[in-house]
Design a protein around this motif. Structure first.
Motif, short mmCIF file in Angstrom:
data_model
loop_
_atom_site.label_atom_id
_atom_site.label_comp_id
_atom_site.label_asym_id
_atom_site.label_seq_id
_atom_site.Cartn_x
_atom_site.Cartn_y
_atom_site.Cartn_z
N VAL A 105 4.11 -6.35 -1.13
CA VAL A 105 4.69 -5.21 -0.43
C VAL A 105 6.17 -5.18 -0.78
O VAL A 105 6.93 -6.09 -0.43
CB VAL A 105 4.48 -5.32 1.09
CG1 VAL A 105 5.16 -4.15 1.80
CG2 VAL A 105 2.99 -5.35 1.42
N GLU A 106 6.58 -4.14 -1.48
CA GLU A 106 7.95 -4.01 -1.99
C GLU A 106 8.64 -2.85 -1.29
O GLU A 106 8.05 -1.77 -1.14
CB GLU A 106 7.91 -3.75 -3.50
CG GLU A 106 9.26 -3.56 -4.14
CD GLU A 106 9.16 -3.09 -5.59
OE1 GLU A 106 10.17 -3.23 -6.29
OE2 GLU A 106 8.10 -2.58 -5.99
N ILE A 107 9.87 -3.06 -0.84
CA ILE A 107 10.61 -1.99 -0.19
C ILE A 107 11.99 -1.84 -0.82
O ILE A 107 12.51 -2.76 -1.45
CB ILE A 107 10.76 -2.20 1.33
CG1 ILE A 107 11.66 -3.40 1.63
CG2 ILE A 107 9.40 -2.35 2.00
CD1 ILE A 107 12.04 -3.53 3.11
N CYS A 160 16.39 12.21 6.07
CA CYS A 160 16.47 11.44 7.31
C CYS A 160 16.47 9.95 6.97
O CYS A 160 16.29 9.55 5.81
CB CYS A 160 15.29 11.78 8.22
SG CYS A 160 13.69 11.21 7.59
N VAL A 161 16.66 9.12 7.97
CA VAL A 161 16.61 7.67 7.79
C VAL A 161 15.19 7.27 7.40
O VAL A 161 14.22 7.65 8.06
CB VAL A 161 17.05 6.96 9.08
CG1 VAL A 161 16.80 5.46 8.97
CG2 VAL A 161 18.52 7.24 9.36
N HIS A 162 15.06 6.49 6.33
CA HIS A 162 13.73 6.09 5.85
C HIS A 162 13.84 4.87 4.96
O HIS A 162 14.92 4.49 4.51
CB HIS A 162 13.07 7.23 5.08
CG HIS A 162 13.78 7.60 3.81
ND1 HIS A 162 14.94 8.33 3.79
CD2 HIS A 162 13.50 7.31 2.51
CE1 HIS A 162 15.36 8.48 2.54
NE2 HIS A 162 14.50 7.86 1.75
N ILE A 163 12.69 4.29 4.67
CA ILE A 163 12.55 3.17 3.74
C ILE A 163 11.45 3.53 2.75
O ILE A 163 10.39 4.04 3.14
CB ILE A 163 12.19 1.86 4.46
CG1 ILE A 163 13.37 1.37 5.29
CG2 ILE A 163 11.74 0.77 3.48
CD1 ILE A 163 13.07 0.14 6.13
N HIS A 164 11.68 3.28 1.48
CA HIS A 164 10.65 3.47 0.47
C HIS A 164 9.81 2.21 0.34
O HIS A 164 10.29 1.09 0.56
CB HIS A 164 11.29 3.79 -0.89
CG HIS A 164 11.90 5.15 -0.95
ND1 HIS A 164 11.19 6.27 -1.32
CD2 HIS A 164 13.16 5.57 -0.69
CE1 HIS A 164 11.98 7.32 -1.29
NE2 HIS A 164 13.19 6.93 -0.91
N LEU A 165 8.56 2.39 -0.07
CA LEU A 165 7.62 1.27 -0.09
C LEU A 165 6.60 1.44 -1.19
O LEU A 165 6.14 2.54 -1.48
CB LEU A 165 6.93 1.18 1.28
CG LEU A 165 5.77 0.20 1.47
CD1 LEU A 165 5.81 -0.36 2.88
CD2 LEU A 165 4.43 0.88 1.23
N LYS A 166 6.23 0.31 -1.82
CA LYS A 166 5.10 0.25 -2.76
C LYS A 166 4.24 -0.96 -2.41
O LYS A 166 4.75 -1.97 -1.93
CB LYS A 166 5.58 0.14 -4.21
CG LYS A 166 6.17 1.41 -4.81
CD LYS A 166 6.54 1.19 -6.27
CE LYS A 166 7.20 2.41 -6.88
NZ LYS A 166 6.23 3.49 -7.13
N VAL A 167 2.95 -0.85 -2.67
CA VAL A 167 2.04 -1.99 -2.57
C VAL A 167 1.44 -2.22 -3.94
O VAL A 167 0.91 -1.29 -4.57
CB VAL A 167 0.93 -1.74 -1.53
CG1 VAL A 167 -0.01 -2.94 -1.48
CG2 VAL A 167 1.52 -1.47 -0.15
N HIS A 168 1.54 -3.47 -4.42
CA HIS A 168 1.01 -3.86 -5.71
C HIS A 168 -0.03 -4.95 -5.52
O HIS A 168 0.09 -5.79 -4.61
CB HIS A 168 2.10 -4.42 -6.63
CG HIS A 168 3.34 -3.61 -6.73
ND1 HIS A 168 3.62 -2.79 -7.80
CD2 HIS A 168 4.42 -3.51 -5.90
CE1 HIS A 168 4.81 -2.23 -7.64
NE2 HIS A 168 5.32 -2.64 -6.49
N THR A 187 2.22 4.16 -2.84
CA THR A 187 3.64 4.50 -2.77
C THR A 187 3.85 5.33 -1.52
O THR A 187 3.18 6.35 -1.34
CB THR A 187 4.09 5.30 -4.00
OG1 THR A 187 3.88 4.52 -5.18
CG2 THR A 187 5.57 5.66 -3.90
N GLY A 188 4.73 4.88 -0.65
CA GLY A 188 4.93 5.59 0.61
C GLY A 188 6.34 5.47 1.12
O GLY A 188 7.24 4.96 0.43
N GLN A 189 6.55 5.96 2.34
CA GLN A 189 7.84 5.84 3.00
C GLN A 189 7.62 5.48 4.46
O GLN A 189 6.59 5.83 5.05
CB GLN A 189 8.64 7.15 2.88
CG GLN A 189 8.99 7.51 1.45
CD GLN A 189 9.87 8.75 1.33
OE1 GLN A 189 10.62 9.08 2.24
NE2 GLN A 189 9.80 9.42 0.18
#
Length: 256
Positions: A105-107, A160-168, A187-189
């Motif tokens: 899980v990468e952010i 807006c305030v957010h975090i990006h995310l990927k799952v590998h 790939t999400g937020q």
């Protein structure tokens, strides 16, 4: 620089985001050296399958600030100022709700002034740029849990305030503490409660951000879908916003 390439995208994979039952008491987040491969160690986490209800939702855009080859590490702060944020993100198979172990899980997200590492200056503030701050991730444990320590994000023009995310999955860990290969399956937020963000934004160091903040309701990416669209469940770690928060969510992904 406005994050103008972040526009809504259609459903790409069968993916779900549903609120998790993990509490602050289950978090065990520790800083790890960049040469190690940390996993989230949480023995008391309740079985995800018993609580999660899998549905389908679209993925969110990657945006323009992704950088390959970031560190596998449980603490991504690199000394950045900001209010503590302890993320507990549980990854499950969207068909069975079975936890997915050893998924990376990468952010990545901006700092309190809205600046991304590798792109400092795009939000109008001058500061040192390591190219790696507030970037990285961990492998999920046997319960599908990834625990990552960071800081509450700031904001930049148009978002807006957010975090990006990927799952590998099936990544190979490298000797320099990073990773390579594998399959990118999501790939999400991640998004934040507007009332909490308003309270955070009034206080230093966030109050030094000179850019007008886009609210959750005004955002061009968030679609008002709640947890199904990445809205975190936030729990205060103290009586003041400066004490920080835990942020929990279960991510259901198509693993095969």
């Amino acid at each position: 620089m406005t994050d103008t390439s972040e526009t809504r995208s259609p459903i790409g994979r069968r993916t779900v985001l549903v609120a998790t039952g993990v509490t602050a008491a289950t978090l065990a987040v520790g800083a790890a050296a960049s040469t190690e491969a940390p996993t989230a160690e949480t023995a008391d986490t309740a079985p995800v399958a018993a609580a999660a209800v899998c549905t389908l939702t679209k993925e969110m855009t990657e945006g323009p600030y992704y950088l390959d080859g970031q560190y596998v590490r449980a603490d991504i702060t690199e000394g950045k100022t900001g209010f503590p944020l302890k993320l507990a993100l549980t990854v499950v198979d969207d068909d069975t709700c079975v936890p997915l172990s050893n998924a990376l899980v990468e952010i990545w997200h901006c700092d309190a002034l809205g600046e991304y590492s590798g792109f400092v200056g795009n939000n109008g503030h001058s500061e040192p740029d390591s190219g790696t701050f507030l970037r990285g991730g961990v492998l999920t444990n046997s319960s599908g849990l990834a625990s990552i320590t960071t800081v509450y994000p700031g904001w930049y023009r148009g978002r807006c305030v957010h975090i990006h995310l990927k799952v590998h999955t099936n990544v190979t860990l490298t000797s320099d503490g990073s990773f390579t290969g594998g399959q990118e399956i999501h790939t999400g937020q991640l998004f934040f409660n507007e009332t909490i963000t308003t309270a955070v934004a009034r206080l230093s160091p966030y109050s030094a951000n000179t850019v007008t903040r886009t609210t959750l309701a005004q955002d061009s990416i968030y679609d008002e879908g709640g947890a199904a669209s990445g809205l975190l469940t936030l729990t205060a770690l103290g009586s003041s916003p400066s004490a920080g928060y835990t942020g929990t969510l279960t991510l259901g992904v198509e693993s095969s």
